[in-house]
Structure formats: structure tokens, C-alpha cells
Scaffold this motif. Structure first.
Motif, short mmCIF file in Angstrom:
data_model
loop_
_atom_site.label_atom_id
_atom_site.label_comp_id
_atom_site.label_asym_id
_atom_site.label_seq_id
_atom_site.Cartn_x
_atom_site.Cartn_y
_atom_site.Cartn_z
N VAL A 220 0.86 -1.18 0.00
CA VAL A 220 0.00 0.00 0.00
C VAL A 220 0.90 1.23 0.00
CG1 VAL A 220 -1.80 1.26 1.24
CG2 VAL A 220 -1.77 -1.25 1.28
N GLY A 222 0.50 4.35 0.68
CA GLY A 222 0.38 5.20 1.85
C GLY A 222 1.14 4.67 3.05
N GLN A 285 -4.72 13.26 6.34
CA GLN A 285 -3.42 13.50 5.70
C GLN A 285 -3.00 14.96 5.85
OE1 GLN A 285 -6.11 12.39 4.19
NE2 GLN A 285 -6.46 13.32 2.17
N LEU A 332 -4.94 6.50 9.84
CA LEU A 332 -4.88 6.30 8.39
C LEU A 332 -4.74 4.83 8.03
CD1 LEU A 332 -2.69 9.34 7.31
CD2 LEU A 332 -4.95 8.78 6.40
N SER A 335 -7.93 3.04 7.45
CA SER A 335 -8.61 3.34 6.19
C SER A 335 -7.85 2.82 4.97
CB SER A 335 -8.80 4.85 6.05
OG SER A 335 -9.52 5.38 7.14
N LEU A 336 -6.53 2.76 5.07
CA LEU A 336 -5.71 2.42 3.91
C LEU A 336 -5.48 0.92 3.73
CD1 LEU A 336 -2.92 5.15 4.31
CD2 LEU A 336 -4.65 5.08 2.51
N LEU A 398 -1.42 9.45 0.64
CA LEU A 398 -2.11 9.20 1.89
C LEU A 398 -3.62 9.39 1.78
CD1 LEU A 398 0.33 11.04 4.33
CD2 LEU A 398 0.12 8.58 3.98
N VAL A 400 -7.31 8.69 1.25
CA VAL A 400 -8.09 7.47 1.37
C VAL A 400 -9.00 7.34 0.17
CG1 VAL A 400 -9.75 6.20 2.76
CG2 VAL A 400 -8.00 7.61 3.87
N ARG A 403 -12.34 1.53 -1.27
CA ARG A 403 -11.72 0.21 -1.22
C ARG A 403 -12.14 -0.64 -2.40
NH1 ARG A 403 -9.92 -2.03 3.26
NH2 ARG A 403 -9.14 0.05 3.57
#
Length: 420
Positions: A220, A222, A285, A332, A335-336, A398, A400, A403
Motif C-alpha cells: 500500500v 500510503g 493527511q 490512516l 482506512s488504507l 495518503l 483514502v 476500497r
């Protein structure tokens, strides 16, 4: 912009979560290695060798080993369960930590201390990420997740208040080895009690989902940016530990080391409490970039402090700037990163702090040995400024995004991941 919410309601409701205290209390004891280990090694090895450079090098080997093995430990915990990783880990850490202590007291050569430092760092139990993963399961979909992230940051910072104070007091008033011995004992007791709480352990994914859920968190983008930010935070912890020890020794008051470091950590803890009681309206972010800018600014003034009061004040401000960055980074991750890789993601971040700390204690130790007193404070300045530059350049990673069933793996590559 932010508007406050009730501290009592948010934290009170969180702590009333069923079963939480059964793993929070032993988890707090087992967290102590991260706070006590480096400073205990620095004080013991400096006592037996007379060199901050040698002490910093041994602590750095421990930190690098901790950082390299942390993600692997987190990945194994995601795949096989926390208990399966934790029990052999705490047993190994206790044995290797006591071995390192005995070698240092016996004035063993530096290479022998390095050899013992590797398993000592590699086996450090990463309780914080495990607790965060348990909150994620317990509070899945709840607005209390942000409060839990803040609470965990506060707990980490309370550890950094208690740990260095305890380690310094033990090493300076009882015996130079007392810090490491106590750290190993707390790890063993707290770790085994934490592992015994099987009912709150996150479920292990079924074999059929293993290939999907367990795509590496490092893929990922981020997460990679956050790792750089946390490396900078580690440089603050490591640089402060060595430089404060050298500063207070130069004054003939080594006992002040724990007080000054505790002031720094107390600022961190207090700001974490406030952050957890705020309902933020800005994107995380953006908060990370602004907060990190404040951290770099305050850390850049440490090297110019030449009195205890000025250094305590600056240390308090630096500490107050760290918690918002930590809380936002961990928030974060929620969410990431897919749920099946979050323990690994959390350990990447804690490992990055350990790696930054390891590099910082080495660099600060060399500066304190060869340049002027207080030159080690240049390390937190340099580390945070470099990390801030990276955040500014790559902050878009960063953001989001919705998904999907894929996570980017470099240019032109996609790896399937499960949707939460």
C-alpha cells in the motif's frame, strides 16, 4: 478545524467495552520493552565501557533487529494468531535480554554484545499493534475506532513516561543492570498474561482466504509514506535518549535524565489525550502534514538549549507535537489497509520508529563522543526535516480512496486483496 466532544463519554464508553481490561492491563506491562530497552542498554553499556558511542551502537543493533523482525512478527500474527507468535517471543526475549545483561557486566568484547543484541531486539513482543488489532475487531464499524487509536497512542506515551523514568531510576540508584532485568521480567509476565486472553484475539483467516487477505501491507503506497514519517519520529526518541543522558551527565546530575525525558513523554501523552477528545473536520493527511511541520520546527531548536529549564520546555513542546502525528498515522492505517493485514501494517510503523531510534542513538552517540555537548540534538532536527520533506512530496498517496479488490504494487502491478 475541530470541535470538542466529551472526553469522559468517549474514553469512558471505550473502556467499558466488554473484555477490554483483560488485555489492556497485561498489555501495558508487556509494552515496556519498547520504552525501557534502549535507554537501559545505553546506561548499562556506557557504564561498563565508558563510551556513549559503544552504548549507542549496541542499542542500535537491538533497534535494527527489532525493526527488521517486527513486520515478519506482525504477518505471522495475522496468519497464525497472536498467541502462537507471542509465547515463544516473550520467552526468547527474556532469555536473550538476560544474556546481554550478563555479557555487559562481564565486560565482554563489543562483538559479543552485538551478537546478544540481535535476538534481544528480534524477539521484542509488539504488543501495541496486537492491542490495536483487537480494538479493530471489537469495534468494527464503530465511531469509537478513532478514540481507540487516540487511547492507544496515549497508552504508548504513558509507557514512554513510565519506562524511561523507571529504567533510569533503577540503573542510577539500584544497579546499572537493574533496568534490563526489570524490562525482561515485565515482558515475561505481561506477555504471557496477554497471550492467555484467547477470547479477544482477532480470528485467523480461513486457509481459503489466506492468499487474498494477507497481501503485504507494504504494498500500500500510503503505508510506505507513513513508514518514512515514523522513521523521523524514531529519530526524535533515539536522539533525545542519548543526548539527554549526555547532557545531564555533563551537569553531574544523571538522575535528571529520566525527569527530562519524562517531561518530553508527558507532553506527548497529554496532547494525545486532547487529540482523542476532538472531532476533527480536516482530512487526516492534512493534519499529519501540519502536525509534522510543528514537530520539525520544535525539534530544530533542541540543539541550542543550554539550560535544564529551556531544554525541559522545548522537550515538552516536542512531545506535544509527536502524539498528533502518531494518532493520525495509525488512524490512516485503518482506512488504507485491509483488516487482514493491519497487524502487519501497525508493526511496520512501530518497526520504523525502532529503526529510526536505532539510527538516531548511533548517530547521536558518535556526535556526543566527538563533537560538543548537545550536538546529538542535531539528529532529531535532521530526521524530522527529511521526513517532512518526504511527506510534502508524497502526501497525495495518503488520500483514502474507495476500497477496491486490488492494491497497487508499483507501476503496472496489482495484487488482489479482500474487501473489508
Amino acid at each position: 478545524m475541530a470541535s470538542t466532544v466529551s472526553i469522559g463519554n468517549g474514553y469512558g464508553q471505550l473502556l467499558r467495552t466488554r473484555g477490554a481490561w483483560t488485555y489492556l492491563l497485561p498489555g501495558f506491562a508487556a509494552r515496556q520493552p519498547f520504552a525501557m530497552l534502549t535507554i537501559s542498554i545505553v546506561l548499562l553499556v556506557q557504564h561498563t565501557t565508558g563510551s556513549y558511542g559503544a552504548a549507542g551502537a549496541v542499542a542500535a543493533v537491538t533497534g535494527v533487529s527489532m525493526a527488521l523482525f517486527a513486520p515478519w512478527s506482525g504477518r505471522l500474527a495475522d496468519r497464525h494468531g497472536q498467541r502462537a507468535v507471542l509465547i515463544p517471543g516473550v520467552l526468547g526475549h527474556t532469555a536473550s535480554g538476560l544474556t546481554l545483561t550478563a555479557l555487559a557486566l562481564a565486560h565482554a568484547p563489543l562483538w559479543a554484545l552485538f551478537a546478544a543484541a540481535v535476538p534481544t531486539g528480534a524477539s521484542v513482543p509488539h504488543i501495541g499493534p496486537m492491542v490495536r488489532a483487537r480494538w479493530g475487531v471489537t469495534l468494527k464499524g464503530s465511531p469509537l475506532l478513532t478514540t481507540a487509536a487516540a487511547f492507544e497512542s496515549v497508552t504508548d506515551e504513558l509507557t514512554f513516561v513510565v519506562g524511561p523514568l523507571l529504567a533510569t531510576a533503577l540503573c542510577t540508584t539500584v544497579n546499572p543492570a537493574a533496568g534490563l532485568v526489570t524490562e525482561a521480567s515485565l515482558t515475561l509476565l505481561g506477555g504471557l498474561l496477554f497471550a492467555a486472553r484467547k477470547s479477544t484475539q482477532p480470528p485467523v483467516a480461513a486457509a481459503g482466504h489466506a492468499r487474498v487477505e494477507h497481501a503485504s501491507a507494504l504494498r500500500v503506497p500510503g503505508v510506505r509514506v507513513l513508514i518514512v514519517a515514523f522513521l523521523g519520529i524514531g529519530s526524535v526518541f533515539g536522539g533525545m535518549q542519548v543526548s539527554l543522558a549526555a547532557f545531564t551527565e555533563s551537569l553531574g546530575e544523571p538522575g535528571l535524565n529520566g525527569v527530562l525525558y519524562g517531561t518530553f513523554a508527558a507532553g506527548n501523552m497529554l496532547s494525545g489525550l486532547v487529540c482523542g477528545a476532538l472531532a476533527w473536520r480536516t482530512a487526516p493527511q492534512q493534519r499529519l502534514v501540519v502536525g509534522y511541520g510543528a514537530l520539525a520546527l520544535t525539534a530544530s531548536g533542541l540543539w541550542a538549549a543550554h539550560s535544564v529549564l529551556v531544554l525541559a520546555g522545548l522537550g515538552l513542546l516536542v512531545g506535544m507535537c509527536i502524539a498528533p502525528a502518531l494518532i493520525t498515522g495509525y488512524t490512516l492505517v485503518e482506512s488504507l489497509v485491509p483488516a487482514g493485514a493491519r497487524t502487519e501494517a501497525f508493526t511496520w510503523l512501530t518497526g520504523a520508529v525502532a529503526l529510526g531510534q536505532a539510527a538516531a542513538v548511533t548517530a547521536a552517540g558518535q556526535l556526543e563522543d566527538h563533537l560538543w555537548g548537545g550536538s546529538g540534538f542535531l539528529v532529531p532536527m535532521g530526521g524530522t526535516l527529511l521526513a517532512l520533506a518526504t511527506l510534502l512530496a508524497l502526501r497525495s498517496r495518503l488520500a483514502v480512496r474507495p476500497r477496491s479488490r486490488t492494491v497497487a504494487r508499483g507501476v503496472g502491478h496489482r495484487v488482489p486483496v479482500a474487501v473489508d
